[in-house]
Design a protein around this motif. Structure first.
Motif, PDB file in Angstrom:
ATOM      1  N   TYR A  69       0.518  -5.147 -19.790  1.00 22.55           N
ATOM      2  CA  TYR A  69       1.815  -4.544 -19.467  1.00 22.55           C
ATOM      3  C   TYR A  69       1.630  -3.371 -18.510  1.00 22.55           C
ATOM      4  O   TYR A  69       2.425  -3.177 -17.592  1.00 22.55           O
ATOM      5  CB  TYR A  69       2.527  -4.100 -20.753  1.00 22.55           C
ATOM      6  N   ALA A  70       0.586  -2.593 -18.737  1.00 23.55           N
ATOM      7  CA  ALA A  70       0.299  -1.453 -17.854  1.00 23.55           C
ATOM      8  C   ALA A  70       0.001  -1.950 -16.442  1.00 23.55           C
ATOM      9  O   ALA A  70       0.447  -1.343 -15.458  1.00 23.55           O
ATOM     10  CB  ALA A  70      -0.875  -0.640 -18.400  1.00 23.55           C
ATOM     11  N   ALA A  71      -0.738  -3.040 -16.337  1.00 18.81           N
ATOM     12  CA  ALA A  71      -1.063  -3.593 -15.018  1.00 18.81           C
ATOM     13  C   ALA A  71       0.207  -4.033 -14.295  1.00 18.81           C
ATOM     14  O   ALA A  71       0.374  -3.763 -13.101  1.00 18.81           O
ATOM     15  CB  ALA A  71      -2.046  -4.754 -15.161  1.00 18.81           C
ATOM     16  N   TRP A  72       1.116  -4.695 -15.005  1.00 17.52           N
ATOM     17  CA  TRP A  72       2.386  -5.096 -14.377  1.00 17.52           C
ATOM     18  C   TRP A  72       3.181  -3.858 -13.956  1.00 17.52           C
ATOM     19  O   TRP A  72       3.790  -3.831 -12.884  1.00 17.52           O
ATOM     20  CB  TRP A  72       3.220  -5.967 -15.317  1.00 17.52           C
ATOM     21  N   GLY A  73       3.175  -2.828 -14.796  1.00 15.31           N
ATOM     22  CA  GLY A  73       3.863  -1.589 -14.442  1.00 15.31           C
ATOM     23  C   GLY A  73       3.270  -0.942 -13.201  1.00 15.31           C
ATOM     24  O   GLY A  73       4.000  -0.445 -12.337  1.00 15.31           O
ATOM     25  N   LEU A  74       1.950  -0.961 -13.088  1.00 17.41           N
ATOM     26  CA  LEU A  74       1.309  -0.396 -11.902  1.00 17.41           C
ATOM     27  C   LEU A  74       1.641  -1.193 -10.649  1.00 17.41           C
ATOM     28  O   LEU A  74       1.840  -0.623  -9.576  1.00 17.41           O
ATOM     29  CB  LEU A  74      -0.211  -0.309 -12.105  1.00 17.41           C
ATOM     30  N   ILE A  75       1.729  -2.496 -10.783  1.00 18.90           N
ATOM     31  CA  ILE A  75       2.124  -3.321  -9.632  1.00 18.90           C
ATOM     32  C   ILE A  75       3.508  -2.890  -9.148  1.00 18.90           C
ATOM     33  O   ILE A  75       3.724  -2.684  -7.948  1.00 18.90           O
ATOM     34  CB  ILE A  75       2.101  -4.823  -9.990  1.00 18.90           C
ATOM     35  N   LEU A  76       4.426  -2.735 -10.078  1.00 22.78           N
ATOM     36  CA  LEU A  76       5.780  -2.293  -9.707  1.00 22.78           C
ATOM     37  C   LEU A  76       5.744  -0.900  -9.082  1.00 22.78           C
ATOM     38  O   LEU A  76       6.447  -0.631  -8.106  1.00 22.78           O
ATOM     39  CB  LEU A  76       6.703  -2.308 -10.926  1.00 22.78           C
ATOM     40  N   LEU A  77       4.910  -0.028  -9.616  1.00 28.29           N
ATOM     41  CA  LEU A  77       4.790   1.327  -9.075  1.00 28.29           C
ATOM     42  C   LEU A  77       4.215   1.299  -7.659  1.00 28.29           C
ATOM     43  O   LEU A  77       4.716   1.991  -6.771  1.00 28.29           O
ATOM     44  CB  LEU A  77       3.918   2.190  -9.985  1.00 28.29           C
ATOM     45  N   PHE A  78       3.178   0.498  -7.433  1.00 19.68           N
ATOM     46  CA  PHE A  78       2.586   0.406  -6.097  1.00 19.68           C
ATOM     47  C   PHE A  78       3.605  -0.109  -5.083  1.00 19.68           C
ATOM     48  O   PHE A  78       3.620   0.315  -3.930  1.00 19.68           O
ATOM     49  CB  PHE A  78       1.344  -0.492  -6.106  1.00 19.68           C
ATOM     50  N   ILE A  79       4.465  -1.011  -5.519  1.00 16.26           N
ATOM     51  CA  ILE A  79       5.536  -1.503  -4.635  1.00 16.26           C
ATOM     52  C   ILE A  79       6.564  -0.393  -4.397  1.00 16.26           C
ATOM     53  O   ILE A  79       7.021  -0.185  -3.274  1.00 16.26           O
ATOM     54  CB  ILE A  79       6.194  -2.764  -5.238  1.00 16.26           C
ATOM     55  N   ALA A  80       6.899   0.347  -5.458  1.00 21.25           N
ATOM     56  CA  ALA A  80       7.923   1.392  -5.356  1.00 21.25           C
ATOM     57  C   ALA A  80       7.510   2.533  -4.434  1.00 21.25           C
ATOM     58  O   ALA A  80       8.357   3.110  -3.748  1.00 21.25           O
ATOM     59  CB  ALA A  80       8.244   1.950  -6.750  1.00 21.25           C
ATOM     60  N   VAL A  81       6.226   2.874  -4.400  1.00 18.88           N
ATOM     61  CA  VAL A  81       5.791   3.993  -3.566  1.00 18.88           C
ATOM     62  C   VAL A  81       5.461   3.568  -2.131  1.00 18.88           C
ATOM     63  O   VAL A  81       5.227   4.424  -1.278  1.00 18.88           O
ATOM     64  CB  VAL A  81       4.586   4.750  -4.183  1.00 18.88           C
ATOM     65  N   PHE A  82       5.479   2.286  -1.877  1.00 15.41           N
ATOM     66  CA  PHE A  82       5.144   1.791  -0.538  1.00 15.41           C
ATOM     67  C   PHE A  82       6.020   2.390   0.562  1.00 15.41           C
ATOM     68  O   PHE A  82       5.502   2.741   1.630  1.00 15.41           O
ATOM     69  CB  PHE A  82       5.192   0.259  -0.515  1.00 15.41           C
ATOM     70  N   PRO A  83       7.338   2.553   0.356  1.00 16.73           N
ATOM     71  CA  PRO A  83       8.156   3.162   1.414  1.00 16.73           C
ATOM     72  C   PRO A  83       7.680   4.549   1.845  1.00 16.73           C
ATOM     73  O   PRO A  83       7.801   4.903   3.021  1.00 16.73           O
ATOM     74  CB  PRO A  83       9.558   3.218   0.801  1.00 16.73           C
ATOM     75  N   ALA A  84       7.117   5.318   0.931  1.00 18.47           N
ATOM     76  CA  ALA A  84       6.595   6.640   1.315  1.00 18.47           C
ATOM     77  C   ALA A  84       5.401   6.490   2.253  1.00 18.47           C
ATOM     78  O   ALA A  84       5.263   7.245   3.220  1.00 18.47           O
ATOM     79  CB  ALA A  84       6.206   7.435   0.074  1.00 18.47           C
ATOM     80  N   ASN A  85       4.557   5.511   1.983  1.00 18.74           N
ATOM     81  CA  ASN A  85       3.410   5.266   2.860  1.00 18.74           C
ATOM     82  C   ASN A  85       3.860   4.763   4.229  1.00 18.74           C
ATOM     83  O   ASN A  85       3.300   5.160   5.253  1.00 18.74           O
ATOM     84  CB  ASN A  85       2.448   4.274   2.213  1.00 18.74           C
ATOM     85  N   VAL A  86       4.861   3.899   4.239  1.00 17.18           N
ATOM     86  CA  VAL A  86       5.411   3.409   5.511  1.00 17.18           C
ATOM     87  C   VAL A  86       6.020   4.582   6.280  1.00 17.18           C
ATOM     88  O   VAL A  86       5.789   4.727   7.490  1.00 17.18           O
ATOM     89  CB  VAL A  86       6.463   2.301   5.276  1.00 17.18           C
ATOM     90  N   ASN A  87       6.769   5.423   5.601  1.00 20.59           N
ATOM     91  CA  ASN A  87       7.388   6.587   6.232  1.00 20.59           C
ATOM     92  C   ASN A  87       6.342   7.480   6.883  1.00 20.59           C
ATOM     93  O   ASN A  87       6.526   7.938   8.018  1.00 20.59           O
ATOM     94  CB  ASN A  87       8.191   7.380   5.190  1.00 20.59           C
ATOM     95  N   MET A  88       5.250   7.705   6.194  1.00 18.93           N
ATOM     96  CA  MET A  88       4.188   8.552   6.722  1.00 18.93           C
ATOM     97  C   MET A  88       3.607   7.959   8.006  1.00 18.93           C
ATOM     98  O   MET A  88       3.394   8.676   8.984  1.00 18.93           O
ATOM     99  CB  MET A  88       3.088   8.710   5.667  1.00 18.93           C
ATOM    100  N   ALA A  89       3.385   6.641   8.019  1.00 14.01           N
ATOM    101  CA  ALA A  89       2.784   5.993   9.187  1.00 14.01           C
ATOM    102  C   ALA A  89       3.772   5.867  10.344  1.00 14.01           C
ATOM    103  O   ALA A  89       3.456   6.229  11.481  1.00 14.01           O
ATOM    104  CB  ALA A  89       2.250   4.612   8.799  1.00 14.01           C
ATOM    105  N   VAL A  90       4.954   5.381  10.057  1.00 14.48           N
ATOM    106  CA  VAL A  90       5.935   5.126  11.112  1.00 14.48           C
ATOM    107  C   VAL A  90       6.347   6.424  11.804  1.00 14.48           C
ATOM    108  O   VAL A  90       6.516   6.462  13.025  1.00 14.48           O
ATOM    109  CB  VAL A  90       7.175   4.393  10.542  1.00 14.48           C
ATOM    110  N   ASN A  91       6.486   7.478  11.026  1.00 10.18           N
ATOM    111  CA  ASN A  91       6.935   8.751  11.579  1.00 10.18           C
ATOM    112  C   ASN A  91       5.792   9.711  11.906  1.00 10.18           C
ATOM    113  O   ASN A  91       6.053  10.856  12.287  1.00 10.18           O
ATOM    114  CB  ASN A  91       7.946   9.399  10.626  1.00 10.18           C
TER     115      ASN A  91
END
Length: 132
Positions: A69-91
């Protein structure tokens, strides 16, 4: 070394990695806040919440009955924080405490897929040997 020991070592490594990242979200939140896209509200609070879930996910990986369950939660978390990483790179953001390196920012993006795959490995039900 058998595959169960290798998998356990990688489970502990991921747990330590995400727990450390979660703690960093609380101890030094400024870099994480600076990565947040402007369209999201409550930057500090979202950073703190993601930090809590990273810590919980890391601890959960270490608890046998909770690790899938923790692994599935981390997968969702890694997806959720992806926009911040994209924002950092794109901008091409300048982030306090991080070297300003646009190439590193872009390399960080596919690393999220590595983290997702790594966590996904722990969602798998262990294969049991067939008794003949």
């Amino acid at each position: 070394m058998n595959s169960k020991i290798i998998k356990t070592i990688f489970r502990v490594l991921l747990a330590v990695f995400v727990i450390a990242a979660g703690v960093a979200h609380w101890v030094t939140p400024t870099p994480f806040v600076q990565m947040m896209p402007n369209y999201l509200p409550y930057h500090l609070e979202l950073v703190q919440i993601s930090g809590v879930f990273e810590i919980l996910g890391g601890v959960g990986l270490l608890i046998p009955f909770a690790s899938r369950y923790a692994a599935w939660g981390l997968i969702l978390l890694f997806i959720a924080v992806f926009p911040a990483n994209v924002n950092m790179a794109v901008n091409d953001l300048v982030i306090d405490g991080m070297p300003h390196n646009l190439v590193a920012y872009w390399v960080r993006l596919p690393f999220q897929a590595v983290l997702i795959a790594w966590a996904w490995w722990f969602t798998r039900v262990p294969q049991t040997a067939e008794v003949k």
